[in-house]
Design a protein around this motif. Structure first.
Motif, PDB file in Angstrom:
ATOM      1  N   ASN A 135      10.669  -8.493  13.764  1.00 22.89           N
ATOM      2  CA  ASN A 135      11.326  -7.178  13.838  1.00 22.89           C
ATOM      3  C   ASN A 135      11.974  -6.770  12.522  1.00 22.89           C
ATOM      4  O   ASN A 135      13.014  -6.105  12.510  1.00 22.89           O
ATOM      5  CB  ASN A 135      12.375  -7.162  14.958  1.00 22.89           C
ATOM      6  CG  ASN A 135      11.750  -7.253  16.333  1.00 22.89           C
ATOM      7  OD1 ASN A 135      10.708  -6.644  16.583  1.00 22.89           O
ATOM      8  ND2 ASN A 135      12.350  -8.023  17.213  1.00 22.89           N
ATOM      9  N   ILE A 136      11.370  -7.180  11.409  1.00 21.72           N
ATOM     10  CA  ILE A 136      11.848  -6.760  10.092  1.00 21.72           C
ATOM     11  C   ILE A 136      11.186  -5.425   9.749  1.00 21.72           C
ATOM     12  O   ILE A 136       9.956  -5.363   9.651  1.00 21.72           O
ATOM     13  CB  ILE A 136      11.514  -7.805   9.014  1.00 21.72           C
ATOM     14  CG1 ILE A 136      12.178  -9.147   9.339  1.00 21.72           C
ATOM     15  CG2 ILE A 136      11.950  -7.310   7.632  1.00 21.72           C
ATOM     16  CD1 ILE A 136      11.791 -10.261   8.387  1.00 21.72           C
ATOM     17  N   PRO A 137      11.941  -4.344   9.581  1.00 22.95           N
ATOM     18  CA  PRO A 137      11.334  -3.054   9.239  1.00 22.95           C
ATOM     19  C   PRO A 137      10.633  -3.115   7.887  1.00 22.95           C
ATOM     20  O   PRO A 137      11.094  -3.793   6.962  1.00 22.95           O
ATOM     21  CB  PRO A 137      12.529  -2.090   9.184  1.00 22.95           C
ATOM     22  CG  PRO A 137      13.620  -2.782   9.922  1.00 22.95           C
ATOM     23  CD  PRO A 137      13.404  -4.245   9.697  1.00 22.95           C
ATOM     24  N   GLN A 138       9.548  -2.410   7.787  1.00 23.17           N
ATOM     25  CA  GLN A 138       8.773  -2.333   6.543  1.00 23.17           C
ATOM     26  C   GLN A 138       8.577  -0.865   6.200  1.00 23.17           C
ATOM     27  O   GLN A 138       8.110  -0.086   7.034  1.00 23.17           O
ATOM     28  CB  GLN A 138       7.421  -3.023   6.722  1.00 23.17           C
ATOM     29  CG  GLN A 138       6.500  -2.940   5.506  1.00 23.17           C
ATOM     30  CD  GLN A 138       5.152  -3.599   5.777  1.00 23.17           C
ATOM     31  OE1 GLN A 138       4.905  -4.101   6.885  1.00 23.17           O
ATOM     32  NE2 GLN A 138       4.278  -3.600   4.795  1.00 23.17           N
ATOM     33  N   VAL A 139       8.949  -0.485   4.993  1.00 22.56           N
ATOM     34  CA  VAL A 139       8.813   0.899   4.551  1.00 22.56           C
ATOM     35  C   VAL A 139       7.950   0.944   3.300  1.00 22.56           C
ATOM     36  O   VAL A 139       8.321   0.391   2.271  1.00 22.56           O
ATOM     37  CB  VAL A 139      10.189   1.534   4.248  1.00 22.56           C
ATOM     38  CG1 VAL A 139      10.026   3.012   3.888  1.00 22.56           C
ATOM     39  CG2 VAL A 139      11.129   1.378   5.439  1.00 22.56           C
ATOM     40  N   SER A 140       6.802   1.590   3.397  1.00 25.71           N
ATOM     41  CA  SER A 140       5.918   1.701   2.235  1.00 25.71           C
ATOM     42  C   SER A 140       6.040   3.087   1.621  1.00 25.71           C
ATOM     43  O   SER A 140       6.217   4.080   2.314  1.00 25.71           O
ATOM     44  CB  SER A 140       4.463   1.440   2.633  1.00 25.71           C
ATOM     45  OG  SER A 140       3.614   1.679   1.516  1.00 25.71           O
ATOM     46  N   TYR A 141       5.907   3.146   0.305  1.00 24.42           N
ATOM     47  CA  TYR A 141       5.977   4.409  -0.417  1.00 24.42           C
ATOM     48  C   TYR A 141       4.602   4.922  -0.839  1.00 24.42           C
ATOM     49  O   TYR A 141       4.494   5.983  -1.434  1.00 24.42           O
ATOM     50  CB  TYR A 141       6.858   4.257  -1.662  1.00 24.42           C
ATOM     51  CG  TYR A 141       6.501   3.065  -2.513  1.00 24.42           C
ATOM     52  CD1 TYR A 141       5.560   3.162  -3.527  1.00 24.42           C
ATOM     53  CD2 TYR A 141       7.089   1.822  -2.285  1.00 24.42           C
ATOM     54  CE1 TYR A 141       5.216   2.071  -4.299  1.00 24.42           C
ATOM     55  CE2 TYR A 141       6.767   0.727  -3.047  1.00 24.42           C
ATOM     56  CZ  TYR A 141       5.813   0.851  -4.047  1.00 24.42           C
ATOM     57  OH  TYR A 141       5.472  -0.247  -4.797  1.00 24.42           O
ATOM     58  N   PHE A 142       3.521   4.165  -0.503  1.00 23.17           N
ATOM     59  CA  PHE A 142       2.199   4.627  -0.958  1.00 23.17           C
ATOM     60  C   PHE A 142       1.036   4.118  -0.113  1.00 23.17           C
ATOM     61  O   PHE A 142      -0.111   4.371  -0.463  1.00 23.17           O
ATOM     62  CB  PHE A 142       1.998   4.208  -2.418  1.00 23.17           C
ATOM     63  CG  PHE A 142       1.138   5.167  -3.217  1.00 23.17           C
ATOM     64  CD1 PHE A 142       1.023   6.497  -2.859  1.00 23.17           C
ATOM     65  CD2 PHE A 142       0.457   4.729  -4.346  1.00 23.17           C
ATOM     66  CE1 PHE A 142       0.245   7.378  -3.600  1.00 23.17           C
ATOM     67  CE2 PHE A 142      -0.325   5.595  -5.101  1.00 23.17           C
ATOM     68  CZ  PHE A 142      -0.431   6.921  -4.728  1.00 23.17           C
ATOM     69  N   ALA A 143       1.307   3.402   0.987  1.00 23.04           N
ATOM     70  CA  ALA A 143       0.231   2.946   1.878  1.00 23.04           C
ATOM     71  C   ALA A 143      -0.064   4.062   2.864  1.00 23.04           C
ATOM     72  O   ALA A 143       0.764   4.378   3.722  1.00 23.04           O
ATOM     73  CB  ALA A 143       0.647   1.670   2.604  1.00 23.04           C
ATOM     74  N   THR A 144      -1.226   4.678   2.767  1.00 19.48           N
ATOM     75  CA  THR A 144      -1.489   5.914   3.501  1.00 19.48           C
ATOM     76  C   THR A 144      -2.532   5.800   4.599  1.00 19.48           C
ATOM     77  O   THR A 144      -2.830   6.792   5.262  1.00 19.48           O
ATOM     78  CB  THR A 144      -1.942   7.017   2.514  1.00 19.48           C
ATOM     79  OG1 THR A 144      -3.091   6.550   1.787  1.00 19.48           O
ATOM     80  CG2 THR A 144      -0.831   7.370   1.543  1.00 19.48           C
ATOM     81  N   CYS A 145      -3.105   4.619   4.819  1.00 18.24           N
ATOM     82  CA  CYS A 145      -4.148   4.459   5.838  1.00 18.24           C
ATOM     83  C   CYS A 145      -3.654   4.969   7.192  1.00 18.24           C
ATOM     84  O   CYS A 145      -2.567   4.600   7.659  1.00 18.24           O
ATOM     85  CB  CYS A 145      -4.554   2.993   5.960  1.00 18.24           C
ATOM     86  SG  CYS A 145      -5.829   2.696   7.221  1.00 18.24           S
ATOM     87  N   ALA A 146      -4.464   5.818   7.836  1.00 20.25           N
ATOM     88  CA  ALA A 146      -4.087   6.374   9.136  1.00 20.25           C
ATOM     89  C   ALA A 146      -3.882   5.277  10.175  1.00 20.25           C
ATOM     90  O   ALA A 146      -3.110   5.450  11.129  1.00 20.25           O
ATOM     91  CB  ALA A 146      -5.149   7.366   9.605  1.00 20.25           C
ATOM     92  N   CYS A 147      -4.552   4.137   9.983  1.00 20.55           N
ATOM     93  CA  CYS A 147      -4.449   3.045  10.947  1.00 20.55           C
ATOM     94  C   CYS A 147      -3.015   2.550  11.104  1.00 20.55           C
ATOM     95  O   CYS A 147      -2.629   2.041  12.160  1.00 20.55           O
ATOM     96  CB  CYS A 147      -5.363   1.891  10.534  1.00 20.55           C
ATOM     97  SG  CYS A 147      -5.011   1.211   8.885  1.00 20.55           S
TER      98      CYS A 147
END
Length: 361
Positions: free
Chosen positions: A84-96
């Motif tokens: 349950n560690i939140p992950q925030v990406s600034y450039f991963a855009t895959c719709a999946c």
């Protein structure tokens, strides 16, 4: 990254009374390295993160920022998700990655490629290009993004002469084959859903032999990449870029300069603060977050995605012959039908003109 954290820690509005610490790792564009880091984060770290401002508590991972690409982000989410560690990406855009059953802990500050794929199809249709070629990175980003685009393109009545995939680690023979397909094709418009690294390898291969230049349509990953502007045969490129923003106080660290150089003469993506696109937000809380910073609204929907907004950018030749990025319009998914896509400046195409004709007989 450090600048953003210090801005949060120094702010009386963002996280008052809370100090953030950090560890920064370089995944080196490698999925195995990203996975290794994810295991490190899950298994605990050094006892102290940040020693300033009376920070004496042992370091505990509250969230992970990154990765910049979709495939490493997917791999990391599989590992840290059960904790349950939140992950925030600034450039991963895959719709999946919008699938919350698969990636319940994943958030991002850039739009899903589902929106971009639809926007690119509308863009191609808008200019009457009905006979195109398609190339993509052989990755989660490229394969998923291109699949969404091709589906949207078919609905718009756009025909595809070829659809080729390649990756940076493929043998040169594979890259040569894709380049030959482009050279032999009759389609004068090429839609590329690739990473900047992959496309650079393909463009370098294409530059080795003369060929009739194509009209390139770019995905957000590469269409604003400064190091690709050197390929002059790509002049006229058009595509959607992540919104540009101005970050107050994000100046160059004077300690890195020797005092003898002229900052105006530097040509580096690391010193160019006029092209801050994927780095333009500071994040606080996640699921209920809703704030504005530097003229940019930050919020997440039920899938962990922000509102889809893009700048339409065009590669235009300057009087000196170099290529520069020019913002010529916008795409805003939140606006009503008919108003989402707007062009407010003149565009130039591959031949310097204003139209690219179809060559399908």
């Amino acid at each position: 990254m450090i600048f953003a954290i210090e801005e949060i820690n120094n702010s009386t509005e963002l996280l008052p009374g809370i100090k953030l610490g950090y560890h920064i790792y370089d995944a080196c564009g490698s999925v195995p390295v990203a996975v290794h880091v994810a295991f490190q984060l899950s298994n605990a770290l050094d006892p102290v993160f940040y020693t300033g401002d009376n920070c004496s508590q042992s370091g505990m991972v509250k969230a992970v920022v990154g990765e910049s690409e979709s495939t490493p982000s997917i791999s990391m989410s599989r590992i840290i998700g059960p904790f349950n560690i939140p992950q925030v990406s600034y450039f991963a855009t895959c719709a999946c990655l919008s699938d919350k059953q698969q990636y319940p802990n994943f958030f991002r500050t850039v739009p899903s490629d589902q929106f971009q794929a639809d926007a690119l199809a509308k863009l191609v249709k808008h200019f009457g290009w009905t006979w195109i070629g398609a190339v993509r990175s052989d990755s989660d980003y490229g394969n998923n993004g291109m699949a969404s685009f091709l589906d949207a393109a078919r609905k718009e009545g756009i025909c595809v002469e070829y659809s080729e995939s390649f990756y940076r680690t493929h043998p040169r023979s594979r890259i040569q084959r894709v380049a030959d397909v482009i050279r032999r094709s009759t389609a004068m418009v090429v839609v590329a859903f690739t990473s900047p690294v992959d496309l650079r390898i393909l463009l370098e291969e294409l530059s080795l032999e003369p060929f009739k230049p194509r009209q390139w349509i770019g995905s957000e990953s590469w269409v604003t990449a400064p190091d690709l502007l050197r390929f002059s045969f790509c002049a006229g490129t058009i595509g959607f870029g992540i919104q540009k923003s101005v970050i107050p106080g994000a100046a160059i660290d004077e300690r890195l300069c020797d005092g003898t150089g002229d900052i105006k003469t530097l040509q580096s993506p690391y010193t160019d603060t006029s092209q801050l696109r994927i780095t333009n937000m500071v994040l606080t809380q996640l699921k209920k977050v809703n704030f504005s910073r530097n003229g940019y609204d930050v919020s997440f929907d039920a899938n962990g995605d922000p509102v889809a907004r893009y700048e339409l950018v065009n590669w235009q030749k300057s009087q000196s012959g170099s290529i520069k990025l020019v913002t010529v319009g916008q795409y805003d998914e939140s606006l009503p039908v008919g108003l989402k896509f707007q062009i407010n400046r003149n565009l130039t195409w591959v031949d310097g003109g204003t139209q690219v004709r179809n060559e399908k007989q």
